[in-house]
Design a protein around this motif. Structure first.
Motif, mmCIF file in Angstrom:
data_model
loop_
_atom_site.group_PDB
_atom_site.id
_atom_site.type_symbol
_atom_site.label_atom_id
_atom_site.label_comp_id
_atom_site.label_asym_id
_atom_site.label_seq_id
_atom_site.Cartn_x
_atom_site.Cartn_y
_atom_site.Cartn_z
ATOM 1 N N LEU A 120 0.864 -1.175 0.000
ATOM 2 C CA LEU A 120 0.000 0.000 0.000
ATOM 3 C C LEU A 120 0.905 1.231 0.000
ATOM 4 O O LEU A 120 1.743 1.381 0.889
ATOM 5 N N LEU A 122 1.063 5.368 -0.133
ATOM 6 C CA LEU A 122 0.375 6.643 0.031
ATOM 7 C C LEU A 122 1.137 7.738 -0.690
ATOM 8 O O LEU A 122 2.345 7.908 -0.495
ATOM 9 N N THR A 128 -3.855 10.031 -2.772
ATOM 10 C CA THR A 128 -4.278 8.676 -3.144
ATOM 11 C C THR A 128 -3.457 7.630 -2.412
ATOM 12 O O THR A 128 -2.246 7.778 -2.234
ATOM 13 N N PHE A 129 -4.146 6.561 -1.993
ATOM 14 C CA PHE A 129 -3.500 5.345 -1.521
ATOM 15 C C PHE A 129 -3.526 4.353 -2.682
ATOM 16 O O PHE A 129 -4.610 3.923 -3.104
ATOM 17 N N TYR A 130 -2.385 3.990 -3.206
ATOM 18 C CA TYR A 130 -2.304 3.035 -4.311
ATOM 19 C C TYR A 130 -2.033 1.642 -3.739
ATOM 20 O O TYR A 130 -1.116 1.455 -2.937
ATOM 21 N N HIS A 131 -2.832 0.667 -4.174
ATOM 22 C CA HIS A 131 -2.664 -0.695 -3.671
ATOM 23 C C HIS A 131 -2.160 -1.600 -4.791
ATOM 24 O O HIS A 131 -2.795 -1.733 -5.842
ATOM 25 N N MET A 147 -6.126 2.075 5.141
ATOM 26 C CA MET A 147 -6.335 3.407 4.579
ATOM 27 C C MET A 147 -7.243 4.241 5.478
ATOM 28 O O MET A 147 -6.953 5.403 5.780
ATOM 29 N N LYS A 151 -6.095 7.651 7.149
ATOM 30 C CA LYS A 151 -6.836 8.852 6.743
ATOM 31 C C LYS A 151 -7.360 9.610 7.944
ATOM 32 O O LYS A 151 -7.228 10.837 8.038
ATOM 33 N N LEU A 161 -8.703 5.363 -2.277
ATOM 34 C CA LEU A 161 -7.959 4.117 -2.479
ATOM 35 C C LEU A 161 -8.070 3.718 -3.937
ATOM 36 O O LEU A 161 -9.176 3.662 -4.501
#
Length: 228
Positions: A120, A122, A128-131, A147, A151, A161
């Protein structure tokens, strides 16, 4: 008359049968960890924590915008109270980082364990949180849980997310290798473009060769009892 042999404690016996191979910034790797790297085995917390420490302390030591969060800390963040999490993030100086990489697993307790790793990431500039999950977004629930925790603690109300398309693993045990390779690829990318969106997918040969490179790195850093 020969001196009586000292009886070793169970802890001492365990240490003798599983000697230390490397002590790197308080991360200890033992023979059992080296054997995991020789595979085919699922990576444990200790190996991932070691590589995150290497990326922070050596490879990307001049990049103060990236924070690497080791598995045990990430796992703890999923379950502690908001007050405790805020304190932990402040101790990590997370508010000053543009990018935070979390080594995430699907363990449903606050202790070490689980059966699948993902990454994960950030990005504050992109909110944005990219997974990045190498197995069909299996850790989607864990990513969402973490997340929402982060947050709330950091007051990032408008952050979202985003599951990312990424190389999928071809076996049941290389999820941790995918995590490490992807973390490195992301930092190389943000060093140039100052964002995560647009980072390319891993190549299969990168994943296939990572275990051997990790073993060589451990030797380079002074590792003992390691055969490459």
């Amino acid at each position: 008359m020969p001196k009586p042999t000292k009886k070793l404690s169970s802890q001492e016996q365990a240490q003798q049968s599983d000697p230390v191979c490397l002590n790197f910034h308080d991360i200890i790797l033992r023979t059992k960890d080296i054997n995991i790297l020789k595979g085919p085995h699922w990576l444990n917390d200790q190996i991932i924590a070691f590589y995150f420490a290497y990326l922070k302390k050596l490879k990307y030591k001049n990049n103060s915008e990236v924070l690497f969060v080791a598995p045990a800390v990430t796992q703890c963040m999923k379950f502690i109270s908001q007050e405790e999490l805020t304190t932990m993030l402040n101790d990590l100086n997370a508010g000053s980082k543009m990018f935070i990489l979390f080594a995430l697993n699907d363990n449903i307790t606050a202790h070490a364990g689980g059966s699948h790793w993902s990454l994960l990431a950030l990005s504050r500039p992109e909110r944005t949180f990219y997974h990045f999950d190498s197995f069909c977004d299996q850790n989607g629930g864990a990513a969402s849980q973490l997340m929402h925790q982060v947050k709330a603690a950091m007051n990032y109300k408008r952050f979202r997310l985003k599951p990312m398309k990424c190389l999928q693993q071809t076996n049941t045990y290389d999820c941790g290798i995918h995590l490490l390779c992807m973390a490195e690829k992301i930092v190389d990318y943000v060093n140039i473009f100052k964002c995560i969106d647009g980072v390319g997918q891993l190549k299969q040969e990168t994943v296939d060769g990572k275990r051997a490179k990790l073993l060589k790195l451990i030797v380079t850093l002074g590792g003992k009892h390691v055969s490459v």
